[in-house]
Design an enzyme around this catalytic site. Structure first.
Site, short mmCIF file in Angstrom:
data_model
loop_
_atom_site.label_atom_id
_atom_site.label_comp_id
_atom_site.label_asym_id
_atom_site.label_seq_id
_atom_site.Cartn_x
_atom_site.Cartn_y
_atom_site.Cartn_z
N THR A 30 0.81 -1.22 0.00
CA THR A 30 0.00 0.00 0.00
C THR A 30 0.84 1.27 0.00
OG1 THR A 30 -0.10 0.03 2.42
CG2 THR A 30 -1.84 -1.17 1.26
N CYS A 34 2.97 2.88 9.27
CA CYS A 34 2.07 2.88 10.42
C CYS A 34 2.86 2.74 11.73
CB CYS A 34 1.08 1.72 10.35
SG CYS A 34 0.05 1.66 8.89
N CYS A 38 -1.22 0.26 15.17
CA CYS A 38 -2.26 0.66 14.22
C CYS A 38 -3.46 -0.28 14.31
CB CYS A 38 -1.70 0.65 12.80
SG CYS A 38 -2.88 1.27 11.57
N ARG A 63 3.75 6.87 2.71
CA ARG A 63 2.88 7.93 3.22
C ARG A 63 2.36 7.56 4.60
NH1 ARG A 63 0.74 6.43 -1.60
NH2 ARG A 63 -1.17 5.74 -0.57
N CYS A 65 -0.08 6.79 7.57
CA CYS A 65 -1.40 6.18 7.72
C CYS A 65 -2.39 7.21 8.25
CB CYS A 65 -1.31 5.00 8.67
SG CYS A 65 -2.89 4.25 9.10
N CYS A 68 -3.71 5.70 12.20
CA CYS A 68 -2.91 5.73 13.43
C CYS A 68 -2.03 6.97 13.54
CB CYS A 68 -2.05 4.47 13.54
SG CYS A 68 -0.78 4.31 12.26
N ASP A 440 20.40 14.12 49.24
CA ASP A 440 19.14 14.83 49.37
C ASP A 440 18.40 14.39 50.63
OD1 ASP A 440 16.91 16.48 47.87
OD2 ASP A 440 15.95 14.63 48.54
#
Length: 490
Positions: A30, A34, A38, A63, A65, A68, A440
């Site tokens: 695709t 992601c 996702c 590219r 998603c 998500c 401390d």
């Protein structure tokens, strides 16, 4: 981790949100990348490829998603756990140094050549400084598109793009949508005020907000910080102006902190966001921290009672160092009083129509003209403060790109800087997860309460807590009845 194919596949198939930001899954069929968590059906392993950063996935032609939103995940915890060149570079890039000073400015801050920085960053992250900064600009653009009504031409400049064409091309390439389509898809109505940006700051679960917000509010400087209507608010000094942020702990199931930023210059959005994340230690890996600390039978009940404790840090290393000196050997209330006086006398006034904030904390340059006789504190502490201010104006770096070991040595050389002050600055300003304060009073009280023994015994036992002794400190402090350990009342 992205090189361990089988481990990454298991994380994706389990939709394990703990690994969000550790690596990114690219789907070869695709051309989308992601987060491991996702919600869509995981692809077949043969169609998966893994990248160490969103920028690397984008550079490889994938590219983001739309489900998500991998460009908006928590950052890799590696960059806040380490002090090597790549980790320092990643922190500086997130702080906006490449956008303001270029790659040459980044290299200058790190003390290396441009070629060395580019080679080492690319070798580990899969993308160079410019590509990483471009990915950050794309995320800034998306935030402004979805949350403001700014015209696209103004928005492009605010996001750091040199032209509207570069802005359009980048948004289309990264999100497979035009800027207009992104705005139309946004849920809810954009903010009517261009300078007020509502954000969600994601984190890895679990998160214990008690010590985070309790500490910030209990030690807050009047005029610079306040707790109002269930939110911690403070002023921010930023590269192009100033800002006011409101941070609100949300539902623990939601996995994010609600953030509202009001900026005088929208170009400061990525820097302001990065500093808020750092302030709340939101890129930490709490599971790894808690698993290690819980191996100590005395710490295990504390970890079980409050999993996901973070280290409250700072938005300005120089500011915290000045406040650490003011707080030497005095109560929290006295330290706040001293700091408030400095703010009124030397801070830069700001307007805050939504609350009671009045000033930016004084910069080192503003404090350089400080008259020591006006300070109501012992002469030795005056000398320490003036020495710190001089070192800061001469270039002592307490920012996100500082070298932890070198900075510790430089601080130790200043008059009046003992282990408590140096380690406090290392923990809160430098962000060293292994900083530890055995001298401390809170640690001494916890050691007595838990039966850890004297200081030498505590130091010896703490070796098993490395590299998370700063987080162990938060759990030890929680044994005391102090406001820093409790969420403020709404």
């Amino acid at each position: 981790m992205h090189e361990d194919f089988e481990r990454c596949v298991r994380a994706v198939q389990a939709k394990d949100a703990r690994f969000d930001g550790w690596f990114y899954t690219a789907v070869l069929t695709t051309k989308i990348y992601c987060l491991p968590s996702c919600p869509v059906v995981p692809p077949k392993p043969r169609n998966m490829s893994f990248y160490p950063s969103a920028a690397a996935a984008q550079q490889a032609g994938f590219r983001a998603c739309k489900r998500c939103r991998p460009d908006a995940s928590p950052g890799s915890p590696l960059w806040n756990e380490r002090a090597d060149l790549v980790a320092r570079a990643m922190r500086l890039i997130a702080d906006g140094v490449v956008d303001t000073d270029g790659v040459q400015g980044l290299a200058d801050r790190l003390g290396y050549s441009v070629r060395q920085v580019q080679r080492q960053v690319f070798a580990e992250v899969g993308a160079g400084p410019l590509a990483l900064a471009r990915a950050q600009r794309a995320q800034t653009a998306r935030t402004l598109i979805e949350t403001t009504t700014l015209p696209m031409a103004e928005l492009a400049l605010a996001a750091g793009f040199g032209s509207i064409r570069a802005f359009n091309d980048t948004v289309r390439e990264v999100f497979a949508l035009s800027p207009t389509e992104l705005r139309q898809r946004a849920k809810g109505k954009p903010s009517a005020t261009a300078g007020a940006i509502p954000l969600r700051l994601p984190y890895r679960k679990p998160l214990c907000p008690d010590n985070l917000f309790g500490h910030l509010v209990a030690t807050g400087v009047p005029g610079v910080e306040e707790w109002r209507d269930g939110a911690y608010r403070r002023t921010l000094r930023l590269p192009h102006g100033h800002g006011v942020v409101a941070l609100r702990p949300g539902d623990s199931a939601a996995g994010y902190i609600a953030c509202r930023l009001t900026l005088t210059d929208l170009r400061d959005l990525p820097t302001a966001t990065s500093r808020c994340r750092r302030l709340l230690d939101l890129d930490a890996d709490p599971v790894a921290v808690d698993d290690q600390l819980a191996t100590d039978p005395l710490l295990a009940p504390l970890v079980a009672a409050a999993p996901g404790r973070r280290v409250p840090r700072t938005v300005d290393g120089a500011e915290f160092a000045v406040r650490a000196v003011l707080g030497q050997q005095v109560s929290t209330a006295a330290a706040r009083t001293h700091a408030a006086r400095l703010v009124v006398a030397h801070g830069e006034p700001v307007d805050d129509p939504e609350g009671g904030l009045t000033h930016l904390f004084p910069s080192p340059d503003a404090l350089a003209s400080l008259d020591p006789e006006t300070l109501a504190m012992p002469r030795s502490r005056r000398r320490t403060l003036l020495a710190l201010v001089e070192a800061l104006t001469d270039g002592l770096d307490l920012g996100v790109g500082s070298d932890w070991a070198g900075t510790r040595a430089a601080l130790t050389a200043l008059p009046g800087f003992g282990p408590w002050t140096v380690e406090s600055i290392a923990m809160r300003a430098l962000g060293d997860p292994d900083a530890f304060l055995p001298t401390d009073l809170g640690i001494k009280y916890a050691a007595e309460t838990l039966g850890l023994g004297g200081q030498a015994a505590v130091v010896a036992r703490s070796e098993a807590w490395r590299p998370w002794r700063a987080y162990a400190t938060q759990h030890l402090w929680a044994t005391g009845d102090h406001a820093i350990n409790r969420m403020p009342a709404a």
